[in-house]
Design a protein around this motif. Structure first.
Motif, PDB file in Angstrom:
ATOM      1  N   SER B  10       0.816  -1.209   0.000  1.00 46.34           N
ATOM      2  CA  SER B  10       0.000   0.000   0.000  1.00 46.34           C
ATOM      3  C   SER B  10       0.856   1.268   0.000  1.00 46.34           C
ATOM      4  O   SER B  10       1.814   1.379   0.753  1.00 46.34           O
ATOM      5  CB  SER B  10      -0.896  -0.027   1.249  1.00 46.34           C
ATOM      6  N   LYS B  11       0.474   2.209  -0.872  1.00 45.57           N
ATOM      7  CA  LYS B  11       1.110   3.535  -0.869  1.00 45.57           C
ATOM      8  C   LYS B  11       0.011   4.585  -0.965  1.00 45.57           C
ATOM      9  O   LYS B  11      -0.904   4.449  -1.783  1.00 45.57           O
ATOM     10  CB  LYS B  11       2.042   3.679  -2.088  1.00 45.57           C
ATOM     11  N   GLU B  12       0.113   5.610  -0.161  1.00 45.28           N
ATOM     12  CA  GLU B  12      -0.883   6.675  -0.118  1.00 45.28           C
ATOM     13  C   GLU B  12      -1.180   7.197  -1.528  1.00 45.28           C
ATOM     14  O   GLU B  12      -0.246   7.465  -2.299  1.00 45.28           O
ATOM     15  CB  GLU B  12      -0.355   7.814   0.763  1.00 45.28           C
ATOM     16  N   GLY B  13      -2.478   7.269  -1.859  1.00 45.05           N
ATOM     17  CA  GLY B  13      -2.870   7.879  -3.123  1.00 45.05           C
ATOM     18  C   GLY B  13      -2.991   6.910  -4.291  1.00 45.05           C
ATOM     19  O   GLY B  13      -3.419   7.291  -5.373  1.00 45.05           O
ATOM     20  N   ARG B  14      -2.620   5.647  -4.109  1.00 46.96           N
ATOM     21  CA  ARG B  14      -2.775   4.683  -5.203  1.00 46.96           C
ATOM     22  C   ARG B  14      -4.212   4.170  -5.254  1.00 46.96           C
ATOM     23  O   ARG B  14      -4.864   4.015  -4.231  1.00 46.96           O
ATOM     24  CB  ARG B  14      -1.790   3.533  -5.035  1.00 46.96           C
ATOM     25  N   VAL B  15      -4.668   3.897  -6.450  1.00 50.46           N
ATOM     26  CA  VAL B  15      -6.080   3.591  -6.651  1.00 50.46           C
ATOM     27  C   VAL B  15      -6.236   2.230  -7.314  1.00 50.46           C
ATOM     28  O   VAL B  15      -5.655   1.976  -8.366  1.00 50.46           O
ATOM     29  CB  VAL B  15      -6.735   4.673  -7.532  1.00 50.46           C
ATOM     30  N   GLU B  44      -8.292   2.584   7.385  1.00 52.50           N
ATOM     31  CA  GLU B  44      -7.012   2.613   6.663  1.00 52.50           C
ATOM     32  C   GLU B  44      -6.844   1.335   5.850  1.00 52.50           C
ATOM     33  O   GLU B  44      -5.928   0.538   6.085  1.00 52.50           O
ATOM     34  CB  GLU B  44      -5.852   2.787   7.646  1.00 52.50           C
ATOM     35  N   LEU B  45      -7.732   1.153   4.893  1.00 54.60           N
ATOM     36  CA  LEU B  45      -7.626  -0.018   4.015  1.00 54.60           C
ATOM     37  C   LEU B  45      -6.449   0.196   3.070  1.00 54.60           C
ATOM     38  O   LEU B  45      -6.013   1.332   2.856  1.00 54.60           O
ATOM     39  CB  LEU B  45      -8.931  -0.200   3.232  1.00 54.60           C
ATOM     40  N   PRO B  46      -5.935  -0.882   2.491  1.00 54.54           N
ATOM     41  CA  PRO B  46      -4.769  -0.738   1.605  1.00 54.54           C
ATOM     42  C   PRO B  46      -5.084   0.163   0.400  1.00 54.54           C
ATOM     43  O   PRO B  46      -6.237   0.287  -0.013  1.00 54.54           O
ATOM     44  CB  PRO B  46      -4.507  -2.171   1.123  1.00 54.54           C
ATOM     45  N   GLN B  47      -4.040   0.763  -0.131  1.00 58.44           N
ATOM     46  CA  GLN B  47      -4.167   1.542  -1.375  1.00 58.44           C
ATOM     47  C   GLN B  47      -3.198   0.919  -2.370  1.00 58.44           C
ATOM     48  O   GLN B  47      -2.006   1.197  -2.350  1.00 58.44           O
ATOM     49  CB  GLN B  47      -3.845   3.005  -1.105  1.00 58.44           C
TER      50      GLN B  47
END
Lengths: 445, 484
Positions: B10-15, B44-47
């Motif tokens: 997961s990385k912030e902002g990935r869709v 805070e689910l994965p991104q």
């Protein structure tokens, strides 16, 4: 014949290896008088082509609609990724991970599912799944009653009747008293809680959003349960937790949901997946499987089924539940769905449901004589009071390819309609429903 | 091997999935719902982007053993081939898109399928009534026991004991308890049958019923079933059959004809629906006329060639599932029955029995056979001899993994020391059985010649033996909790 791997020749040679002349010799210990000697009254064997025609016709006999049906099963969008992944035979033709060295895929996916449901609900632990919402609630009630050792279980009047009926079946021989609060409108009358409580009451069960779609005064309910030291069981809608406060926020001890909304098809009612979460304190009494992280003999991360001494295959009659096979593949779908939609996506689905439901409700309430059954806030589902029987509206709308909602006659409200709106419904469909309901009301009146 | 958790990708902002924008006026949450109902911060689910989600779960999938890959002889689990046509037809949108609350006139195909499946299953088992509701075998057991309870209650009796043989699957006693009964365990004889003397000593007016798996988990047909029936009749106790091993009986005997009052089937065993990594299953319960009126509601009925859900059963035990059971599995079982046809079921039983006896014969060269009795579709070995030479059943099981084979069920049934319970099923070829036998015989030799290779097995799997005690001691079942 299909699916047998050995030929008649193999069969004969294998009998020879076994050391018998005929198959009959292998079953001679089965008494003649109980043998089946007739022929089955079943259809002749079909080819794949033949069975495709037969079953294809059955599928075609069913009709599908632009649907506003909810009440525990919802027409949410299932991203293509979900079915692509759960259709992998590595997942669907595997079994219970009794040999963890060759089941790491399932065990890790379970662990991730458990974790994501915990994060969603604000609860400490989640098991690997129950069959579906109703039986999950029944097991929650059993756990709650066992924990408190009190035999009265108080139910909000606004719980899905089907769930309540499953609980009644499960607890019929347990000596419990299931008390449902008197029906007063479409939300719990929290002012009444105090008068229904006595020192034999151990568990309170509430659904939020409730069966009629409305939000309950969870803060008051939570405070009441804390004050009386009751086990609070909250039945929730997993999609709603994209935006709504969680069972954890309300200090629920056990949180239960029907997980179908998370990446699973409607499938005429099953297979679905029961989500079962609890506080850490209850983990050793929980039903169902749990995947836990550990290490292998070389210190590498791995996963195993853990706390198995709760389970029937170890503890037999002392187990916390009889559950064995659960709903693994549907839990996998839910896990994939949550991972794919992620932090932003789940909020967006929830926002879309919220906005569309409110748009539709506003349009419907503009029809003369139509109103919301309660002033309470709602999320994606709401109950509408109609000036005519709900059935007449449904019959009319079906002619136009719309299923406008669930007729609440069975709940004692023949002029009420339970309407669910998912992100799949387009504005055009919402407008069409509003126009159609308006026409139906005017025609029937 | 693949070692990432979804959370570590997961990385912030990935869709991962793009949803359409709202096509209705986009009011804010706070305008529609009072603030105090809204969560203060999102889950805070994965991104993770779609491509990586697909790779993640694909990478996980290949770590699993599964029926499409190789032999999976778990005793009493009937890991037979799962036909692809089942999957294809259960996936038709005319089934998958149906909502359970649709009006009956719009789901006539689904109801017809359920009605016909009810009829087929009654025919195969020799019973007069059936419910398709239970979601798995254990829920079927509970349902059957609740029916037994109802039977006695309506006669004004309240017997509290269910008799269960010592060879029974763990769900039997657990189901008895969740149904409000207590259990008494009945011993098995050295021949693997119910010890009738022990049974008689435990049978009394408080006996509500007897739960029997036939063939037993030892793979042995209980030939005294008529005698047991007579004993039960003396105290008006009912006979429950655990149908986990139905695969061995098709066309040879029918439980209803044998004197049982009620049984459950496991569609995910005998009727080829896939096991899904631990479910979903389906556990229909079939009954004779004594219990027919107490079945869960609704039941699918037919009138004038139209199909209805009948809720009008005044003495029903209630409902065990929120809807009608695991419908998509009912479709698969229906497809299977139509593919097998009237003549085919007996062949399933015959081939499953011959496969088991053939494998038993080959393994008896080196392994002790737990019970000297004819086997049905499965059999139980004892690795006692191997244990004396230094390798337990567990070690043998782990070593089998290095051959690409799934081990049998081990340490069950409890009455056989170092038990290995083997069910090959009818869908395996002789060559596969031979390959399994060769592996087992080689392992037996390795115990003397190269014991470490057995004791340290497995060597080729994605992970080696895992620390199960450590998993309990340092309980970690929630990623988010550990990082708090």
């Amino acid at each position: 014949m299909a699916y047998l791997s050995n030929s008649d020749k193999d069969f004969a040679e294998m009998l020879h290896t076994i050391g018998v002349d005929r198959f009959e010799d292998l079953i001679e210990n089965i008494p003649r008088e109980i043998r089946f000697s007739g022929a089955f009254n079943l259809p002749e064997a079909e080819s794949e082509l033949g069975v495709s025609n037969v079953v294809g016709e059955l599928a075609d006999e069913n009709r599908t609609f632009v649907s506003f049906l909810g009440g525990g099963a919802y027409d949410h969008y299932v991203p293509a990724v979900v079915n692509a992944l759960i259709s992998r035979p590595e997942f669907y033709t595997s079994y219970t991970p009794y040999q963890p060295e060759v089941s790491q895929g399932n065990l890790q996916a379970m662990y991730e599912f458990q974790s994501m449901v915990c994060e969603l609900t604000g609860m400490d632990v989640t098991n690997a799944s129950m069959y579906e919402g109703g039986s999950a609630l029944a097991e929650a009630v059993l756990l709650g009653a066992q924990q408190t050792r009190k035999n009265k279980i108080l139910f909000a009047s606004t719980i899905n009747r089907r769930y309540r009926e499953v609980v009644e079946t499960y607890t019929a021989n347990m000596g419990f008293q299931l008390i449902t609060m008197p029906r007063a409108g479409f939300t719990v009358n929290t002012g009444e809680l105090e008068s229904l409580y006595d020192d034999q009451t151990g568990v309170f069960v509430v659904q939020h959003p409730n069966y009629f779609g409305f939000l309950e005064d969870m803060e008051a309910i939570s405070a009441f349960c804390r004050d009386k030291n009751l086990i609070l069981i909250e039945v929730y809608d997993p999609i709603s937790l994209g935006i709504l406060k969680t069972p954890g926020d309300y200090a629920a001890h056990i949180a239960i949901a029907e997980g179908q909304s998370l990446g699973n098809a409607q499938n005429f009612g099953g297979p679905y997946v029961g989500l079962f979460s609890a506080t850490e304190k209850l983990v050793r009494k929980m039903p169902g499987r749990l995947s836990g992280m550990t290490v292998d003999s070389e210190g590498r991360r791995g996963f195993v089924l853990t706390l198995q001494t709760r389970e029937q295959h170890i503890r037999r009659e002392k187990a916390t539940s009889n559950i064995c096979t659960n709903s693994g593949l549907m839990a996998l779908a839910a896990g994939i769905y949550l991972a794919l939609l992620g932090k932003q996506g789940l909020q967006k689905v929830a926002d879309l449901c919220l906005q569309k439901a409110h748009y539709l409700a506003d349009r419907l309430c503009a029809i003369e004589g139509v109103s919301l059954a309660s002033n309470a806030p709602y999320f994606k589902e709401f109950t509408l009071k109609l000036p005519v029987p709900a059935k007449s509206v449904i019959d009319y709308a079906m002619k136009k390819g719309l299923l406008p909602g669930i007729d609440l006659s069975g709940e004692g409200y023949p002029d009420h309609l339970l309407v669910a709106v998912t992100e799949k419904r387009t504005r055009q469909e919402l407008d069409a429903l509003a126009e159609t309901v308006g026409e139906a009301v005017r025609l029937v009146r | 091997m693949y070692r990432k958790l979804i959370f570590e990708l997961s990385k912030e902002g990935r869709v991962g999935h793009v949803l359409p924008d709202a096509d209705v006026p986009a009011s804010s949450r706070e305008e529609l719902i009072p603030q105090n109902f809204l969560r203060s911060h999102p889950a805070e689910l994965p991104q993770v982007p779609e491509n990586e989600v697909v790779r993640h779960f694909t990478d996980l999938s290949v770590l699993n053993h599964h029926v499409d890959k190789s032999f999976y002889p778990l005793g009493s689990c009937t890991m037979k081939y799962n036909p692809k046509i089942n999957e294809k037809l259960a996936g038709l949108s005319g089934f998958t898109d149906l909502h359970p609350a649709q009006p009956e006139e719009t789901v006539q195909g689904a109801l017809r399928l359920m009605f016909e499946l009810q009829e087929y299953l009654k025919e195969l088992t020799g019973f007069q009534g059936i419910t398709l509701q239970p979601a798995a075998g254990a829920q079927g057991e509970m349902t059957g026991l609740l029916l037994i309870r109802k039977y006695h209650r309506l006669k004004g009796r309240n017997p509290k004991t269910i008799l269960v043989p010592d060879s029974a699957h763990g769900t039997n006693p657990a189901s008895a308890v969740i149904s409000g009964f207590q259990i008494k365990t009945v011993r098995s004889t050295p021949a693997g049958l119910v010890d009738l003397d022990d049974l008689k000593s435990k049978l009394d007016e408080d006996t509500a019923g007897f739960m029997l798996t036939n063939p037993s988990t030892l793979g042995i047909f209980e030939s005294q079933v008529s005698e047991i029936r007579r004993l039960m009749d003396q105290v008006d106790a009912l006979m429950y059959m655990d149908g986990a091993n139905m695969n061995a009986l098709f066309g040879i005997v029918r439980p209803g004809d044998m004197g049982f009052d009620v049984m459950h089937l496991n569609l995910h065993k005998s009727f080829s629906t896939p096991h899904g990594g631990g479910g979903p299953g389906s556990g229909p319960v079939a009954v004779n006329n004594k219990l027919k009126n107490y079945l869960p509601v609704p039941i699918v009925v037919k009138e004038d060639n139209r199909f209805f859900l009948n809720y009008d059963l005044p003495d029903t035990v209630g409902r065990v599932h929120s809807f009608y059971g695991n419908f998509a599995l009912l479709v698969r079982a229906y497809v299977y029955i139509r593919m097998i046809g009237k003549e085919g079921f007996r062949k399933i039983a015959e081939h499953s029995i011959v496969n088991a006896n053939y494998l038993k014969k080959r393994l008896s060269e080196a392994y002790e056979i737990g019970f000297d009795a004819p086997s049905m579709h499965e059999f139980v070995l004892s690795a006692e001899n191997q244990k004396k030479r230094g390798a337990k059943a567990l070690d043998i099981a782990k070593r089998l993994l290095d051959f690409g084979l799934h081990p049998p069920t081990v340490y069950f049934p409890l009455i056989v020391k170092e038990a290995m319970m083997i069910e090959p099923t009818e869908t395996e070829s002789r060559e596969m059985l031979d390959a399994f036998a060769e592996a087992m015989l080689q392992i037996d030799k390795e115990i003397d010649e190269n014991p470490d290779i057995v004791l340290n097995a497995p060597h080729t799997t994605p992970v080696k033996r895992l620390d199960e005690a450590g998993a309990v001691r340092n309980l970690d079942v929630n990623y988010y909790k550990r990082t708090d």
